[in-house]
Write a protein that holds these residues in place. Sequence first.
Motif, PDB file in Angstrom:
ATOM      1  N   THR A 121       0.947  -1.222  -0.016  1.00 61.05           N
ATOM      2  CA  THR A 121      -0.140   0.263   0.324  1.00 61.05           C
ATOM      3  C   THR A 121       0.360   1.517   0.307  1.00 61.05           C
ATOM      4  O   THR A 121       0.645   2.409  -0.460  1.00 61.05           O
ATOM      5  CB  THR A 121      -1.258   0.145   1.130  1.00 61.05           C
ATOM      6  OG1 THR A 121      -1.670  -1.482   1.269  1.00 61.05           O
ATOM      7  CG2 THR A 121      -1.930   1.140   0.833  1.00 61.05           C
TER       8      THR A 121
ATOM      9  N   LEU B 128       4.487   1.380  -1.199  1.00 61.78           N
ATOM     10  CA  LEU B 128       4.809   1.469  -2.475  1.00 61.78           C
ATOM     11  C   LEU B 128       3.568   1.301  -3.256  1.00 61.78           C
ATOM     12  O   LEU B 128       4.394   2.729  -4.730  1.00 61.78           O
ATOM     13  CB  LEU B 128       5.000   0.019  -3.039  1.00 61.78           C
ATOM     14  CG  LEU B 128       6.535  -0.455  -2.460  1.00 61.78           C
ATOM     15  CD1 LEU B 128       6.148  -1.980  -3.078  1.00 61.78           C
ATOM     16  CD2 LEU B 128       7.098   0.631  -2.463  1.00 61.78           C
ATOM     17  N   SER B 129       2.475   1.345  -3.233  1.00 62.48           N
ATOM     18  CA  SER B 129       1.155   2.556  -4.430  1.00 62.48           C
ATOM     19  C   SER B 129       1.064   3.421  -3.933  1.00 62.48           C
ATOM     20  O   SER B 129       1.534   4.460  -5.246  1.00 62.48           O
ATOM     21  CB  SER B 129       0.060   1.544  -4.388  1.00 62.48           C
ATOM     22  OG  SER B 129      -0.535   1.537  -3.025  1.00 62.48           O
TER      23      SER B 129
ATOM     24  N   LYS C 175       3.352   5.595  -3.017  1.00 63.76           N
ATOM     25  CA  LYS C 175       4.485   6.338  -3.510  1.00 63.76           C
ATOM     26  C   LYS C 175       4.221   6.610  -5.000  1.00 63.76           C
ATOM     27  O   LYS C 175       4.959   7.827  -5.715  1.00 63.76           O
ATOM     28  CB  LYS C 175       6.341   5.527  -3.157  1.00 63.76           C
ATOM     29  CG  LYS C 175       7.297   6.414  -3.257  1.00 63.76           C
ATOM     30  CD  LYS C 175       8.267   5.607  -2.901  1.00 63.76           C
ATOM     31  CE  LYS C 175       9.290   6.582  -3.402  1.00 63.76           C
ATOM     32  NZ  LYS C 175      10.501   6.203  -3.001  1.00 63.76           N
ATOM     33  N   GLU C 176       4.034   5.592  -5.907  1.00 62.03           N
ATOM     34  CA  GLU C 176       3.824   5.782  -6.776  1.00 62.03           C
ATOM     35  C   GLU C 176       3.224   6.209  -7.587  1.00 62.03           C
ATOM     36  O   GLU C 176       3.251   7.415  -8.287  1.00 62.03           O
ATOM     37  CB  GLU C 176       3.614   4.288  -7.758  1.00 62.03           C
ATOM     38  CG  GLU C 176       3.910   4.349  -9.102  1.00 62.03           C
ATOM     39  CD  GLU C 176       3.298   2.018  -9.227  1.00 62.03           C
ATOM     40  OE1 GLU C 176       2.384   2.281 -10.556  1.00 62.03           O
ATOM     41  OE2 GLU C 176       4.037   1.557  -8.051  1.00 62.03           O
ATOM     42  N   LYS C 177       1.853   6.855  -6.601  1.00 63.88           N
ATOM     43  CA  LYS C 177       0.446   7.910  -7.497  1.00 63.88           C
ATOM     44  C   LYS C 177       1.556   8.612  -7.244  1.00 63.88           C
ATOM     45  O   LYS C 177       1.308   9.758  -8.317  1.00 63.88           O
ATOM     46  CB  LYS C 177      -0.247   7.423  -6.584  1.00 63.88           C
ATOM     47  CG  LYS C 177      -1.796   6.518  -7.071  1.00 63.88           C
ATOM     48  CD  LYS C 177      -2.707   7.104  -5.725  1.00 63.88           C
ATOM     49  CE  LYS C 177      -3.480   5.875  -6.678  1.00 63.88           C
ATOM     50  NZ  LYS C 177      -3.879   4.172  -5.465  1.00 63.88           N
ATOM     51  N   ASN C 178       1.975   8.944  -5.807  1.00 63.92           N
ATOM     52  CA  ASN C 178       2.405  10.216  -5.700  1.00 63.92           C
ATOM     53  C   ASN C 178       3.291  10.779  -6.775  1.00 63.92           C
ATOM     54  O   ASN C 178       3.216  12.389  -6.992  1.00 63.92           O
ATOM     55  CB  ASN C 178       2.897  10.301  -4.354  1.00 63.92           C
ATOM     56  CG  ASN C 178       1.753  10.960  -3.323  1.00 63.92           C
ATOM     57  OD1 ASN C 178       1.164  10.680  -3.339  1.00 63.92           O
ATOM     58  ND2 ASN C 178       2.594  10.393  -2.302  1.00 63.92           N
ATOM     59  N   MET C 179       3.903  10.060  -7.569  1.00 65.51           N
ATOM     60  CA  MET C 179       5.515  10.457  -8.201  1.00 65.51           C
ATOM     61  C   MET C 179       3.898  10.975  -9.442  1.00 65.51           C
ATOM     62  O   MET C 179       4.847  11.673 -10.598  1.00 65.51           O
ATOM     63  CB  MET C 179       6.082   9.196  -8.645  1.00 65.51           C
ATOM     64  CG  MET C 179       6.969   9.372  -7.657  1.00 65.51           C
ATOM     65  SD  MET C 179       8.330   8.514  -7.625  1.00 65.51           S
ATOM     66  CE  MET C 179       8.227   6.999  -8.284  1.00 65.51           C
ATOM     67  N   LYS C 180       3.229   9.548  -9.882  1.00 63.68           N
ATOM     68  CA  LYS C 180       2.450  10.868 -11.426  1.00 63.68           C
ATOM     69  C   LYS C 180       1.941  12.036 -10.975  1.00 63.68           C
ATOM     70  O   LYS C 180       1.195  12.374 -12.282  1.00 63.68           O
ATOM     71  CB  LYS C 180       1.094   9.383 -11.032  1.00 63.68           C
ATOM     72  CG  LYS C 180       2.169   8.085 -12.156  1.00 63.68           C
ATOM     73  CD  LYS C 180       0.962   6.766 -12.744  1.00 63.68           C
ATOM     74  CE  LYS C 180       1.526   5.826 -12.707  1.00 63.68           C
ATOM     75  NZ  LYS C 180       0.510   4.471 -12.346  1.00 63.68           N
TER      76      LYS C 180
ATOM     77  N   ARG D  18       2.879  14.708 -10.180  1.00 61.27           N
ATOM     78  CA  ARG D  18       4.257  15.434  -9.492  1.00 61.27           C
ATOM     79  C   ARG D  18       4.071  15.843 -11.612  1.00 61.27           C
ATOM     80  O   ARG D  18       4.086  15.490 -12.405  1.00 61.27           O
ATOM     81  CB  ARG D  18       4.720  14.993  -9.363  1.00 61.27           C
ATOM     82  CG  ARG D  18       5.291  15.607  -7.878  1.00 61.27           C
ATOM     83  CD  ARG D  18       7.245  14.775  -7.546  1.00 61.27           C
ATOM     84  NE  ARG D  18       6.985  14.778  -6.241  1.00 61.27           N
ATOM     85  CZ  ARG D  18       7.670  13.479  -5.651  1.00 61.27           C
ATOM     86  NH1 ARG D  18       8.486  12.673  -6.330  1.00 61.27           N
ATOM     87  NH2 ARG D  18       7.818  13.625  -4.136  1.00 61.27           N
TER      88      ARG D  18
END
Length: 309
Positions: A297, A299-300, A302-307, A309
Amino acid sequence: MNNIQLKNEINKLKKELNVSIVAHFYQKDEVFDMADFTGDSLELAKWAAKDEKPNLIFCGVGFMGQSVKILAPQKRVFMPKIACCAMARMIDADYFDNNVKILEKAGIKKEDIMPVTYINSSAEVKARVGEMGGYVCTSSNAKKIIIKARESGKKILFVPDRCLGQNIAIDMGLTSCVIGDGVDPKSADIICYNGFCSVHQLFDVEDIEFYRAKYPDILIAAHPECKPEVCAKADFVGSTSQIIKYIKELPLEQKIAVGTEFNMVNRLREKNTFVLSSTKPECPTMNETTLKDLYATLLSIKEKNMKMR
Ligand code: 13P
Ligand code: SF4
């Protein structure tokens, strides 16, 4: 990764992503250990709604995460598993409407019904109850809420847990019935929907008799989702937090048997604490969440936050 490595990674990601983690007492130990706050349903909802971090991971069952979202809509609430409380699934908006119709057929007008829903229900059921001017309660404040609801002078329709409704009625010296049990609902102060918790149905009067025969001085504590005949014979009845508080104040030599979920009872005290059942009362959905899910959860997020940006 082993559990120690997973725990380290979770702590790192939690800080980096500005996330709080909360866990209900029924969670597995490995998940429970990672929480910033643990509590019963009411305490968790209150704490989470006030917490200043924008992201929350809720380790519990679906209605608990939903409750935080209702109280604090601005918050991003993540659940490692969409684990749905079996009792909450026993009622939806259509079932609720049908039960109101059953009461109307029995001669009780809709405007004379005051619904109260246990927090263990979906947001759509809570919305239906709200439309009728009703209330939401938890196991720790059910009596207070019923007292408030009765000020309306209307009949109380209590959903979905028949046991909690019946136990409160007994405690308050009121009459109750369960829809479909053949009793005229007009004769009851609290009319209960026929839902229940399959985990708390496991505790029986025979279990109390067994422990009392074995250890005459033993105390019995039970959650109010247990059957009325079990609660009637218990020394203490309360929410998960109230049970923990009650037991913490007892001397360690005092034996106690507890009628609630296994994970919680298992971590209560080192000795003299027993599970009030010959079977292992595990809540299947509470047990779905694992350390790996918690890590995935984060990691997901983190991934969402990067997308974003
Ligand atoms: P508590 O509010 O007492 O923690 O109870 C929640 C629950 O689901 C019990 O089965
Ligand atoms: Fe729902 Fe029962 Fe599990 Fe509590 S123990 S979450 S009421 S199924």
